[in-house]
Motif scaffolding. Sequence first.
Motif, mmCIF file in Angstrom:
data_model
loop_
_atom_site.group_PDB
_atom_site.id
_atom_site.type_symbol
_atom_site.label_atom_id
_atom_site.label_comp_id
_atom_site.label_asym_id
_atom_site.label_seq_id
_atom_site.Cartn_x
_atom_site.Cartn_y
_atom_site.Cartn_z
ATOM 1 N N LEU A 7 -43.796 30.875 10.735
ATOM 2 C CA LEU A 7 -45.178 31.215 10.389
ATOM 3 C C LEU A 7 -45.840 32.025 11.490
ATOM 4 C CD1 LEU A 7 -46.309 27.815 8.820
ATOM 5 C CD2 LEU A 7 -45.754 29.930 7.594
ATOM 6 N N ALA A 8 -45.570 31.667 12.742
ATOM 7 C CA ALA A 8 -46.131 32.423 13.864
ATOM 8 C C ALA A 8 -45.611 33.852 13.873
ATOM 9 C CB ALA A 8 -45.799 31.729 15.185
ATOM 10 N N ARG A 9 -44.326 34.014 13.598
ATOM 11 C CA ARG A 9 -43.739 35.359 13.552
ATOM 12 C C ARG A 9 -44.395 36.193 12.451
ATOM 13 N NH1 ARG A 9 -38.952 33.842 12.707
ATOM 14 N NH2 ARG A 9 -38.266 33.755 14.878
ATOM 15 N N ARG A 10 -44.608 35.592 11.297
ATOM 16 C CA ARG A 10 -45.254 36.307 10.194
ATOM 17 C C ARG A 10 -46.691 36.684 10.560
ATOM 18 N NH1 ARG A 10 -43.509 33.755 4.359
ATOM 19 N NH2 ARG A 10 -41.366 33.167 4.854
ATOM 20 N N ALA A 11 -47.408 35.754 11.197
ATOM 21 C CA ALA A 11 -48.793 36.031 11.576
ATOM 22 C C ALA A 11 -48.864 37.181 12.574
ATOM 23 C CB ALA A 11 -49.435 34.775 12.149
ATOM 24 N N GLU A 12 -47.946 37.203 13.524
ATOM 25 C CA GLU A 12 -47.923 38.286 14.506
ATOM 26 C C GLU A 12 -47.644 39.623 13.832
ATOM 27 O OE1 GLU A 12 -45.043 37.071 17.375
ATOM 28 O OE2 GLU A 12 -46.167 35.268 17.912
ATOM 29 N N GLU A 13 -46.734 39.641 12.890
ATOM 30 C CA GLU A 13 -46.406 40.886 12.185
ATOM 31 C C GLU A 13 -47.588 41.418 11.401
ATOM 32 O OE1 GLU A 13 -43.063 39.745 9.841
ATOM 33 O OE2 GLU A 13 -41.624 39.891 11.516
ATOM 34 N N ARG A 14 -48.407 40.515 10.857
ATOM 35 C CA ARG A 14 -49.559 40.919 10.059
ATOM 36 C C ARG A 14 -50.817 41.093 10.904
ATOM 37 N NH1 ARG A 14 -49.746 43.307 5.744
ATOM 38 N NH2 ARG A 14 -51.485 42.117 4.852
ATOM 39 N N GLY A 15 -50.753 40.735 12.182
ATOM 40 C CA GLY A 15 -51.896 40.876 13.064
ATOM 41 C C GLY A 15 -53.020 39.905 12.776
ATOM 42 N N VAL A 16 -52.670 38.705 12.283
ATOM 43 C CA VAL A 16 -53.688 37.694 11.973
ATOM 44 C C VAL A 16 -53.462 36.457 12.850
ATOM 45 C CG1 VAL A 16 -54.011 38.494 9.615
ATOM 46 C CG2 VAL A 16 -52.310 36.710 10.080
ATOM 47 N N ALA A 17 -54.476 35.624 12.916
ATOM 48 C CA ALA A 17 -54.404 34.406 13.734
ATOM 49 C C ALA A 17 -53.740 33.271 12.972
ATOM 50 C CB ALA A 17 -55.802 33.992 14.169
ATOM 51 N N LEU A 18 -53.018 32.456 13.716
ATOM 52 C CA LEU A 18 -52.541 31.167 13.229
ATOM 53 C C LEU A 18 -53.004 30.159 14.282
ATOM 54 C CD1 LEU A 18 -50.895 29.321 11.341
ATOM 55 C CD2 LEU A 18 -48.869 29.863 12.724
ATOM 56 N N ALA A 19 -54.144 29.533 14.019
ATOM 57 C CA ALA A 19 -54.791 28.663 15.010
ATOM 58 C C ALA A 19 -54.627 27.204 14.606
ATOM 59 C CB ALA A 19 -56.266 29.019 15.142
ATOM 60 N N PHE A 20 -54.336 26.338 15.594
ATOM 61 C CA PHE A 20 -54.004 24.954 15.239
ATOM 62 C C PHE A 20 -54.452 23.951 16.294
ATOM 63 C CE2 PHE A 20 -50.370 27.132 17.121
ATOM 64 C CZ PHE A 20 -49.965 26.284 18.140
ATOM 65 N N GLU A 21 -55.613 24.176 16.899
ATOM 66 C CA GLU A 21 -56.102 23.238 17.908
ATOM 67 C C GLU A 21 -56.164 21.811 17.387
ATOM 68 O OE1 GLU A 21 -56.608 21.883 21.106
ATOM 69 O OE2 GLU A 21 -57.359 23.911 21.457
ATOM 70 N N ALA A 22 -56.538 21.638 16.129
ATOM 71 C CA ALA A 22 -56.741 20.300 15.567
ATOM 72 C C ALA A 22 -55.433 19.570 15.274
ATOM 73 C CB ALA A 22 -57.564 20.395 14.282
ATOM 74 N N SER A 23 -54.312 20.233 15.437
ATOM 75 C CA SER A 23 -53.046 19.633 15.014
ATOM 76 C C SER A 23 -52.412 18.724 16.058
ATOM 77 C CB SER A 23 -52.042 20.740 14.660
ATOM 78 O OG SER A 23 -51.705 21.470 15.825
ATOM 79 N N ALA A 24 -52.810 18.854 17.320
ATOM 80 C CA ALA A 24 -52.060 18.172 18.369
ATOM 81 C C ALA A 24 -52.720 16.914 18.915
ATOM 82 C CB ALA A 24 -51.780 19.132 19.521
ATOM 83 N N ALA A 25 -54.023 16.917 19.102
ATOM 84 C CA ALA A 25 -54.669 15.731 19.673
ATOM 85 C C ALA A 25 -56.115 15.647 19.215
ATOM 86 C CB ALA A 25 -54.588 15.769 21.191
ATOM 87 N N GLY A 26 -56.345 15.918 17.953
ATOM 88 C CA GLY A 26 -57.675 15.781 17.376
ATOM 89 C C GLY A 26 -58.713 16.618 18.091
ATOM 90 N N GLY A 27 -59.712 15.957 18.659
ATOM 91 C CA GLY A 27 -60.812 16.653 19.306
ATOM 92 C C GLY A 27 -60.541 17.078 20.734
ATOM 93 N N ILE A 28 -59.368 16.754 21.291
ATOM 94 C CA ILE A 28 -59.041 17.145 22.668
ATOM 95 C C ILE A 28 -58.547 18.598 22.662
ATOM 96 C CG2 ILE A 28 -57.594 16.672 24.662
ATOM 97 C CD1 ILE A 28 -57.355 13.794 23.722
ATOM 98 N N PRO A 29 -59.147 19.484 23.448
ATOM 99 C CA PRO A 29 -58.747 20.904 23.426
ATOM 100 C C PRO A 29 -57.491 21.180 24.238
ATOM 101 C CG PRO A 29 -60.544 20.600 24.963
ATOM 102 C CD PRO A 29 -60.324 19.253 24.310
ATOM 103 N N VAL A 30 -56.405 20.517 23.900
ATOM 104 C CA VAL A 30 -55.190 20.649 24.701
ATOM 105 C C VAL A 30 -54.444 21.944 24.385
ATOM 106 C CG1 VAL A 30 -53.778 19.301 23.067
ATOM 107 C CG2 VAL A 30 -53.092 19.471 25.470
ATOM 108 N N VAL A 31 -54.521 22.433 23.131
ATOM 109 C CA VAL A 31 -53.830 23.675 22.782
ATOM 110 C C VAL A 31 -54.415 24.839 23.574
ATOM 111 C CG1 VAL A 31 -53.377 25.330 20.932
ATOM 112 C CG2 VAL A 31 -53.128 22.878 20.501
ATOM 113 N N LYS A 32 -55.730 24.977 23.576
ATOM 114 C CA LYS A 32 -56.363 26.060 24.340
ATOM 115 C C LYS A 32 -56.125 25.892 25.831
ATOM 116 C CE LYS A 32 -60.118 27.350 21.166
ATOM 117 N NZ LYS A 32 -59.785 26.451 20.040
#
Length: 442
Positions: free
Chosen positions: A118-143
Amino acid sequence: MQAHPFRVGVAGLGTVGAAALKIIARQDNALTERAGRAIRVTAVSARDRSRDRGHDLSRYRWFDDPVALARSDEVDCVVELMGGADGPAKAVVETAIEHGKHVVTANKALLARHGLDLARRAEERGVALAFEASAAGGIPVVKTLREALAGNRITRIYGILNGTCNYILSRMESDGLDFATCLAAAQKLGYAEADPTFDIGGFDTAHKLALLTSLAFGTEIDAQSIYVEGIEKITPLDLKMADELGFRIKLLGVAERSEAGIEQRVHPTMVPKSSAIAQVMGVTNAVTIDADAVRELTLIGPGAGGDATASAVVSDIADVASGTVSPPFGRPTARLDKAERAPMQRHEGGYYIRLTVHDRLGVAAGVASRMAEARISIESIVQKRPAGSLPPSDKHGRSGDPVPLVLITYAATEAAIREALEKIAGDGLVSEEPQVIRIERE
């Protein structure tokens, strides 16, 4: 000229989806200032149109088919909150990317299985694939991993990534209750599902760890290589012994660099009571990052719940609306490494081992002998008779009854520990399967 509004379609109106709608409405002006353009929800989709979600949905276009929402010309960004590694969720995300739309998701199972593609497809299309909420809820660990720590070399990341498990272990420790009782309490409070296997078995934590490992070490996602144990076998005795020995037991997801490669493991873990992560109780999550410049950084906060997870979702929406489109995993997928994964047998660290042995002369010596043969050094050994047990019956002060024998080892390999325990079992020294809990030092 004022930029046109950033149009958002939300697929999935459960607890998180409904909370996200409310936050966007409540924070309208603040989000506009931050993004430089208005953010407007224009479309929604869910299975049940009649359900009361505490929010007026009449202003949005309703799609019975979430895939139709994903290809609609009325949305610029699709927020996928349906869940599931495949099926409709995967179809929605793939369709959105194919049609040049940004994607925000909280779906760790989907990303753990299909994130690289999915990340590869998003990069090819020049769009974001954002998933901060997927790893630790409200903790901004992805960023934090993707942006704030770009100048650091990370050596280890570990944390409490599942609030259900942390609540159960906290209640078992504080109230002296058994696992089944605390699980039932978690279900009654809504912290655990009717079928809690995904949480208590460690699989939810493993999916989150797979994403954090990729972000921390710049490697391709490899969820299949994660060693996973749940908390089902933890007993009040283990928690009591941990306390006496200066530890607490937490279900941790751990990823670290070692000479053998990158370890990824999820299991109950003893952590020193003096550590920051040991203080995290209840449904709260925590992530500790060890890096060369910042040394140790611990992020603590709500790991689940509608508002906390929706907060991370809305943060991603605002970033994308402002024009921020980063490689999903911190670097282009073509530059993610195929890192060597270290097998669990080569893990090296301290161990807590609880054996149920017969209270007879020579048993402890026999156990110690087998440990020595495997080149395992014992830091401490404790033998206790259970409360209410009968007094010793032989001249050596031994009753012959089953009693717990607890060992704390110095650093040893997983393979050596397993070899020694097999021989101890073969000698007939134990009456039950051993309890083995790894120790994670600061």
